[in-house]
Write an enzyme that holds these catalytic residues in place. Structure first.
Site, PDB file in Angstrom:
ATOM      1  CB  ALA A  56      -0.874  -0.019   1.241  1.00  0.00           C
ATOM      2  CB  ILE A  82       4.267   0.895   4.762  1.00  0.00           C
ATOM      3  CG1 ILE A  82       3.305   0.529   5.897  1.00  0.00           C
ATOM      4  CG2 ILE A  82       4.207   2.387   4.450  1.00  0.00           C
ATOM      5  CD1 ILE A  82       3.794   0.952   7.280  1.00  0.00           C
ATOM      6  CE  LYS A  83       4.959  -0.058  -4.791  1.00  0.00           C
ATOM      7  NZ  LYS A  83       3.991  -0.276  -5.875  1.00  0.00           N
ATOM      8  CG  LEU A  84       7.770   3.863   2.829  1.00  0.00           C
ATOM      9  CD1 LEU A  84       8.832   3.508   3.866  1.00  0.00           C
ATOM     10  CD2 LEU A  84       6.931   5.040   3.292  1.00  0.00           C
TER      11      LEU A  84
END
Ligand code: E4P
Length: 214
Positions: A56, A82-84
């Site tokens: 996400a 968590i996509k950063l």
């Protein structure tokens, strides 16, 4: 090699899941924009279907904003990753989330040193974009080889998630290069099973049998 689907379409995810070969999902802001549904709602729906990692992505580009959005995403389900972005702020957020025990996927990776730094910051996944490098006359697959070598040289545990995959040849080359995961659009997943000799062979088997036995 693990196989993720690169989409925010619930229908495509369900179809790939039913094929029995799906290990996870990656989404991004452009993919969710096509769906015209709230991101959190769609992520919850995806996590009902897929129990493997579901990436996400944050929209924020600053450290504080990434922490706020990432924490909201992480509340949706335990398998959210968590996509950063692979930027300075993304790196800082990656380190913070790692210390909190949250998994991250560092995306938009276009050169080996981005991959090395995000591994040092504790990323669970790094996403080198093969197709977009090929699009600008660079060699996307070479980046996969370089990251694999660097990670193996130093024992970094971050998984290499080959992204921006455009066709089955990319998949073959990723598997040969030792990518841990490939994230693939549904159209390409379907192409992976396609061969004209399979189609003509199957047609002939059925015809021969019917001719003999009706
Ligand atoms: C990866 O996580 C990205 O969502 C994706 O692979 C980007 O692919 P594209 O270059 O085809 O947009």
């Amino acid at each position: 090699m693990e196989l993720y689907i690169d989409t925010a379409s619930l229908d495509e995810i369900k179809q790939a899941h039913d094929m029995g070969v799906l290990d996870g999902v990656t989404t991004n802001p452009s993919l969710i924009a096509k769906e015209k549904v709230p991101y959190a709602k769609r992520l919850a729906e995806i996590c009902e279907v897929v129990k493997g990692p579901v990436s996400a992505e944050v929209i924020a580009t600053d450290y504080e904003g990434m922490l706020k959005e990432g924490r909201e995403h992480a509340k949706i389900a335990p398998n959210i990753v968590i996509k950063l972005p692979s930027t300075l702020d993304g790196l800082r957020a990656c380190k913070t989330f790692s210390e909190e025990g949250k998994k991250t996927n560092l995306t938009l990776c276009f050169q080996p040193m981005q991959a090395m730094l995000v591994a040092k910051a504790g990323a669970f996944l790094v996403s080198p974009f093969i197709g977009r490098l090929d699009d600008v006359s660079e060699d996307g697959m070479d980046l996969i080889h370089r990251i694999r070598t660097i990670y193996d040289n130093y024992g970094y545990k971050t998984k290499v998630l080959a992204a921006s995959i455009r066709h089955p040849k990319h998949m073959v080359d990723c598997a040969l290069a030792g990518a841990d995961v490939a994230t693939v659009p549904f159209a390409v997943i379907k192409q992976l099973l396609s061969h004209p000799l399979t189609d003509s062979g199957l047609k002939k088997f059925v015809e021969d049998y019917r001719k003999a036995f009706g």
